[in-house]
Design a protein around this motif. Sequence first.
Motif, PDB file in Angstrom:
ATOM      1  N   LEU A 178     -14.566  -9.425  20.253  1.00  0.00           N
ATOM      2  CA  LEU A 178     -13.408  -9.332  21.161  1.00  0.00           C
ATOM      3  C   LEU A 178     -12.980 -10.718  21.651  1.00  0.00           C
ATOM      4  CD1 LEU A 178     -14.199  -6.104  23.264  1.00  0.00           C
ATOM      5  CD2 LEU A 178     -12.735  -6.322  21.245  1.00  0.00           C
ATOM      6  N   ILE A 179     -13.939 -11.593  21.941  1.00  0.00           N
ATOM      7  CA  ILE A 179     -13.575 -12.963  22.348  1.00  0.00           C
ATOM      8  C   ILE A 179     -12.938 -13.688  21.165  1.00  0.00           C
ATOM      9  CG2 ILE A 179     -14.396 -15.216  23.153  1.00  0.00           C
ATOM     10  CD1 ILE A 179     -16.741 -13.808  24.507  1.00  0.00           C
ATOM     11  N   LYS A 186      -4.323 -16.400  19.859  1.00  0.00           N
ATOM     12  CA  LYS A 186      -3.467 -17.393  20.516  1.00  0.00           C
ATOM     13  C   LYS A 186      -3.361 -18.655  19.667  1.00  0.00           C
ATOM     14  CE  LYS A 186      -5.939 -16.169  24.093  1.00  0.00           C
ATOM     15  NZ  LYS A 186      -6.603 -15.814  25.314  1.00  0.00           N
TER      16      LYS A 186
HETATM   17  N1  URA Z   1     -11.007 -16.780  26.558  1.00  0.00           N
HETATM   18  C1  URA Z   1     -10.073 -16.055  25.943  1.00  0.00           C
HETATM   19  O1  URA Z   1      -8.954 -16.500  25.704  1.00  0.00           O
HETATM   20  N2  URA Z   1     -10.399 -14.802  25.567  1.00  0.00           N
HETATM   21  C2  URA Z   1     -11.610 -14.265  25.785  1.00  0.00           C
HETATM   22  O2  URA Z   1     -11.825 -13.139  25.407  1.00  0.00           O
HETATM   23  C3  URA Z   1     -12.561 -15.041  26.439  1.00  0.00           C
HETATM   24  C4  URA Z   1     -12.235 -16.314  26.820  1.00  0.00           C
END
Ligand code: URA
Length: 433
Positions: A178-179, A186
Amino acid sequence: MDIVQFIAAKRDGQEHHRGELREFVLAAVGGAADYQISAWLMAAYLRGLSEEETVELTGALRDSGRTFPLGHFGPRSVDKHSTGGVGDKTSLVIVPLCASLGAVVPKMSGRGLGFTGGTLDKLEAIPGFRSDLSVEEFERIVSRVGAAIAAQSADLVPADGRLYALRDVTATVDSVPLIAASVMSKKLALGCPSVVLDVKVGSGAFMPDRERGQALAAAMVAIGTAEGRRMAALLGDMSRPLGRAVGNSLEVLEAMETLRGGGPDDLRGHCSLIAGEMLSAAGVARSPEDGVARAEEALRSGRAADKMLELVEAQGGDAESLAAGRLPVASLTAAVHADSSGFLARVDARAVGQAAMALGAGRQRRDDGIDLGAGVVLRHTVGDEVQAGEPLATLHASTEAHLHAGLARLLSAFSVSEAAPAAAPLVHEVIRA
Ligand code: URA
């Protein structure tokens, strides 16, 4: 989609069929109920995601908002991401450093939360500095200066915003896939052909455990590679703070010293290593080693510092005050002293970060205010010989109550031993695609 079936499949440990994760992300931005998204997040947290699923989730998150085409900022554009830590002001150094050598660095950054700091808060310690750039302003500054550091625009990866807000309140943040999907969505949306990741491990890191840090770095490198990006990840040590300053104004001042070829050795060395990877990935240097040599030269010559002042001015900041080292620093001070003579064996990054937060430099919740002038300056680092009674750190705060709260936290950060501790590496390993 049948969202109940979808949740049940992950709950039972099944792999999703191709396309299902994309439908789920569409549903998440299209009004799916919080409880259903949260139920899937917990199932994914407990059961994990395969590499294919993680890549698909990342692509679906990226496509939920505005994207820049690959190479939009040019073939020499390179992005970096740090998973964050205590005293981690590397972006303030690396972004202008790489731009001063011909790389293009369009950087979108975040704010600090909990015991770790954030690049935007630090930059806002410079009077007038604006990070809330429109996309057009961001592009204009990148093309003129070679770099810009801005807040992530709201239309970049909106689905991650929705998922992250739910992860934050459902104990599902610290999941490797998920991280990885959140961070890389992004990075992919921004369209840089090369991405260098600084994954921190140790007490002051978001993911303290080294094996999980390695897994996170490998997952992010795999996603970027699958999407045709040149990727490298460094596993950086965060058992102790990076550099000596922790707190917003204090860190900007230290970053400026580093950009002039001074500053603490560990910070300068770490920034040079990452810049070396970025310059090599961007094709500006022949190899990471050549990139490090060029980076060191740009720091020594003042070229990197000049680029920082140009960037600050382009974003509305008071470059003159920055150049003169005139930033607001909180006026009340106190010190922590060594209680015995010997070698400084431990400066616990998490305890220092918590002390800085107690001094007012950090925020507990996203909408809390912060004191830009508060923080800690370490007088010694791990391995230094110290005498009983010598100051180990200076604390800065704006009220007595904050000063006492910070002092109480900071006392537990240090250990002094009779024998010199083994030298810890700055970077545990480098993972390249
Ligand atoms: N930073 C992020 O952008 N997403 C995460 O899931 C954790 C840290």
